[in-house]
Design a protein around this motif. Structure first.
Motif, PDB file in Angstrom:
ATOM      1  N   TYR A  13       0.594  -1.517  -0.193  1.00  0.00           N
ATOM      2  CA  TYR A  13       0.025   0.030   0.374  1.00  0.00           C
ATOM      3  C   TYR A  13       0.963   0.671  -0.592  1.00  0.00           C
ATOM      4  N   ILE A  14       1.620   1.126   0.452  1.00  0.00           N
ATOM      5  CA  ILE A  14       2.905   2.558   1.009  1.00  0.00           C
ATOM      6  C   ILE A  14       3.285   3.040  -0.677  1.00  0.00           C
ATOM      7  N   LYS A  15       3.939   1.491  -0.832  1.00  0.00           N
ATOM      8  CA  LYS A  15       4.872   1.737  -2.172  1.00  0.00           C
ATOM      9  C   LYS A  15       3.862   2.652  -3.666  1.00  0.00           C
ATOM     10  N   ILE A  16       2.567   1.901  -3.576  1.00  0.00           N
ATOM     11  CA  ILE A  16       1.596   2.280  -4.744  1.00  0.00           C
ATOM     12  C   ILE A  16       1.397   3.713  -4.560  1.00  0.00           C
ATOM     13  N   GLN A  19       3.795   6.592  -4.730  1.00  0.00           N
ATOM     14  CA  GLN A  19       3.791   6.941  -6.633  1.00  0.00           C
ATOM     15  C   GLN A  19       2.341   8.116  -6.621  1.00  0.00           C
ATOM     16  N   ASP A  20       1.968   7.702  -6.190  1.00  0.00           N
ATOM     17  CA  ASP A  20       0.051   8.326  -6.189  1.00  0.00           C
ATOM     18  C   ASP A  20       0.952   9.642  -5.605  1.00  0.00           C
ATOM     19  N   ILE A  21       1.485   9.831  -4.649  1.00  0.00           N
ATOM     20  CA  ILE A  21       1.728  11.188  -3.857  1.00  0.00           C
ATOM     21  C   ILE A  21       2.571  12.168  -4.401  1.00  0.00           C
ATOM     22  N   LYS A  22       3.551  11.164  -5.086  1.00  0.00           N
ATOM     23  CA  LYS A  22       4.266  11.855  -6.528  1.00  0.00           C
ATOM     24  C   LYS A  22       3.871  12.727  -7.560  1.00  0.00           C
ATOM     25  N   VAL A  23       3.153  11.887  -7.976  1.00  0.00           N
ATOM     26  CA  VAL A  23       2.453  13.002  -9.302  1.00  0.00           C
ATOM     27  C   VAL A  23       1.518  13.572  -8.889  1.00  0.00           C
ATOM     28  N   ASN A 109      -5.968  -8.793  -3.867  1.00  0.00           N
ATOM     29  CA  ASN A 109      -7.185  -8.295  -3.599  1.00  0.00           C
ATOM     30  C   ASN A 109      -7.369  -6.963  -4.458  1.00  0.00           C
ATOM     31  N   THR A 110      -8.537  -8.017  -5.714  1.00  0.00           N
ATOM     32  CA  THR A 110      -9.180  -6.620  -6.182  1.00  0.00           C
ATOM     33  C   THR A 110      -9.310  -5.641  -5.655  1.00  0.00           C
ATOM     34  N   PHE A 111     -10.481  -5.216  -4.405  1.00  0.00           N
ATOM     35  CA  PHE A 111     -10.759  -4.129  -3.756  1.00  0.00           C
ATOM     36  C   PHE A 111      -9.724  -3.399  -3.369  1.00  0.00           C
ATOM     37  N   PHE A 112      -8.935  -4.685  -2.438  1.00  0.00           N
ATOM     38  CA  PHE A 112      -7.339  -3.487  -2.124  1.00  0.00           C
ATOM     39  C   PHE A 112      -6.103  -2.702  -3.315  1.00  0.00           C
ATOM     40  N   TYR A 113      -6.298  -3.590  -4.086  1.00  0.00           N
ATOM     41  CA  TYR A 113      -5.652  -2.975  -5.657  1.00  0.00           C
ATOM     42  C   TYR A 113      -5.976  -1.758  -5.947  1.00  0.00           C
ATOM     43  N   TYR A 114      -7.395  -2.366  -6.085  1.00  0.00           N
ATOM     44  CA  TYR A 114      -7.973  -0.275  -7.082  1.00  0.00           C
ATOM     45  C   TYR A 114      -7.970   0.582  -5.670  1.00  0.00           C
ATOM     46  N   ILE A 115      -8.721   0.856  -4.809  1.00  0.00           N
ATOM     47  CA  ILE A 115      -8.750   1.694  -3.842  1.00  0.00           C
ATOM     48  C   ILE A 115      -6.905   1.802  -3.371  1.00  0.00           C
ATOM     49  N   SER A 116      -6.416   1.445  -3.973  1.00  0.00           N
ATOM     50  CA  SER A 116      -4.661   1.925  -3.011  1.00  0.00           C
ATOM     51  C   SER A 116      -4.434   2.732  -3.966  1.00  0.00           C
ATOM     52  N   GLU A 117      -5.217   2.799  -6.050  1.00  0.00           N
ATOM     53  CA  GLU A 117      -4.725   3.297  -6.456  1.00  0.00           C
ATOM     54  C   GLU A 117      -4.268   4.669  -6.600  1.00  0.00           C
ATOM     55  N   VAL A 118      -5.347   5.565  -6.006  1.00  0.00           N
ATOM     56  CA  VAL A 118      -5.233   6.348  -5.342  1.00  0.00           C
ATOM     57  C   VAL A 118      -4.826   7.331  -3.868  1.00  0.00           C
TER      58      VAL A 118
END
Lengths: 266, 266
Positions: A13-16, A19-23, A109-118
């Motif tokens: 989660y922290i890794k993903i 990236q989003d915060i860098k953007v 986990n799909t939910f986890f991955y989707y949500i963690s993106e933003v």
């Protein structure tokens, strides 16, 4: 799917998120303007209460500061949903265009991955506004403050936050079945209504807004812990448990929807 | 002047809106919930007051005013700012600039088409329901006829404001934040979230010098029969004045802006 430990998920989660915060850091003006707009929005909410109490003595027996307490509480309770679950708002478009299929193929986990993106940084303005309003009301109401009340406050805010998250998740899960059209716009309006005490409703409506659309749990019931410490209703004590159960329900609905998703074929 | 080119765009806007039947229905449903909340909230507020009429507004007046204001808001909220922001970010704005008709005019007729559909599918049903609930408190007479041009003028003013705000997005890419700030300001200072009658004198005077009250307050006062037919004339004057002002300001700002900016992918 392999069972993973919670630590593993947290590391991912922290890794993903990094990236989003860098953007997002590339758009500093956007951060400032969005948060400024959020704060402006809540100042306007504050002004509405102020204007009401310039003309009227109370709302159903609740005074000015008690109303502000409900308001501040609901703002803080909505912050986790705003910050962590923001990607749900892109779901209609992702489902319609077929882009969502990429999330289904990851070994995670799909939910986890989707949500963690933003991670939505707009939530900060809301959090600041909420804390200011709640602290102001708290001081004016002269509620005692100790480690126990602080612990209870955190517990109750978490419970309220879970309810809001569950409501939005459940609304988002409808998007999978309707193929890109959901109830989120409808449900999110309850965020604004949750700042009013449920006592203004009677009979059927009170049950509706407590159990069917549980907006009473976002601010009213948890706030009673501090506003009416002598007569805390049983629902207040149960709210963390009901909240977790409700969130689990929304999670399963979301996952079931995601599993049934078959893409657009291109 | 050929009228046909305008009606063609108008029709395209209407057909486009028809695609969103379900979402219009959900908006209508959302309005009904808003009606329920506002009804109960203001009933509780008025119950606390020893008077039936506060600042010239009875409970029924207030409720009608707020519900219809929100209905107009939902109807006119067509995301001009959002779509301008998107056109700017993805570069497709260039295609609009080379068309043989002014961009501002094309968009206006598209939106007018969409408005006609949402007027029939959101405003009219909400109006009927709210009339029944209040026991036909809205006079059915010349006020309704006068309301229609007032609503149209209001729409033109709010469109030019939106267009002005959308132009700001040429300079910053923070579409969400700018739109949010605009909405807050417009809703509060136009009396759509709390009627202007409840404002203290100084704040009401500020509001009266701003164009926003011409969007909600003027059409609603005319519809609710709070002014005589003769008194509506200066109100139309005020609306026309703001149309003129906003037409010039948004036009000049737009022309200046497209000269200086660069658009992605051109």
């Amino acid at each position: 799917m392999k069972k993973r430990s919670i630590i593993w998920y947290l590391r991912i989660y922290i890794k993903i998120i990094t990236q989003d915060i860098k953007v997002k850091l590339n758009y500093r003006a956007d951060f400032v303007i969005s948060n400024f707009a959020q704060i402006l929005h809540h100042i306007s909410g504050f002004i509405v209460f102020w204007l009401i109490f310039q003309n009227f003595p109370s709302v159903d027996g609740w005074d000015y500061y008690e109303m502000l307490f409900f308001y501040g509480f609901s703002l803080i309770a909505f912050t986790p949903t705003q910050c962590l679950l923001e990607n749900n708002w892109s779901l209609p478009w992702q489902v319609r265009s077929g882009d969502f299929i990429k999330y289904c193929f990851r070994p995670i986990n799909t939910f986890f991955y989707y949500i963690s993106e933003v991670f939505d940084t707009k939530g900060f303005g809301q959090l600041v506004a909420g804390i200011v309003v709640l602290a102001f009301a708290w001081l004016r109401l002269e509620i005692a403050f100790s480690f126990i009340t602080l612990a209870l406050l955190i517990l109750m805010l978490s419970a309220a936050g879970i309810f809001m998250a569950a409501m939005l998740n459940l609304a988002a899960s409808t998007i999978f079945w309707t193929k890109g059209f959901g109830l989120m716009e409808f449900v999110v309006r309850f965020r604004d209504y949750s700042r009013y005490p449920i006592t203004i409703f009677s009979g059927f409506l009170r049950y509706l807004f407590t159990f069917a659309i549980p907006m009473a749990f976002i601010s009213y019931y948890p706030s009673l812990m501090f506003l009416r410490p002598d007569q805390v209703p049983i629902l207040t004590w149960l709210s963390p448990l009901i909240g977790i159960a409700f969130f689990a329900l929304s999670y399963f609905a979301w996952m079931k929807g995601a599993k049934s998703y078959s893409g657009t074929g291109s | 002047m050929k009228i046909k080119k305008y009606t063609t765009i108008l029709r395209a806007g209407m057909l486009d809106m028809f695609q969103w039947r379900m979402s219009l229905f959900i908006t209508f449903l959302g309005n009904i919930v808003y009606l329920v909340v506002i009804y109960n909230l203001w009933q509780a507020i008025y119950a606390s007051s020893p008077y039936d009429t506060v600042n010239g507004m009875t409970f029924t007046d207030t409720m009608l005013y707020l519900v219809l204001a929100m209905t107009i808001f939902n109807m006119t909220e067509t995301y001009v700012v959002g779509s301008m922001g998107r056109h700017i970010q993805d570069g497709s704005m260039i295609l609009n600039l080379i068309k043989p008709m002014e961009y501002r005019t094309i968009t206006f007729f598209e939106i007018l088409g969409a408005d006609i559909i949402s007027f029939c599918m959101i405003f009219v049903p909400t109006f009927i329901i709210v009339s029944i609930i209040t026991g036909f408190a809205i006079p059915l007479g010349v006020n309704l006829l006068l309301f229609l041009p007032a609503l149209l003028f209001a729409r033109v003013i709010s469109y030019y404001i939106d267009f002005f705000v959308g132009t700001i997005c040429l300079y910053t890419e923070s579409t969400w934040g700018i739109n949010m700030a605009k909405e807050v300001l417009v809703l509060l200072m136009s009396g759509a979230v709390i009627p202007l009658a409840f404002f203290p004198d100084w704040l009401r005077q500020v509001a009266e010098f701003l164009p926003f009250q011409a969007i909600y307050n003027i059409p609603l006062q005319i519809m609710l029969g709070q002014v005589t037919t003769f008194e509506t004339l200066p109100m139309f004057g005020v609306q026309l004045f703001w149309i003129g002002v906003m037409y010039v300001i948004s036009g000049v700002f737009w022309k200046q802006s497209i000269k200086t900016i660069t658009i992605n992918g051109g």
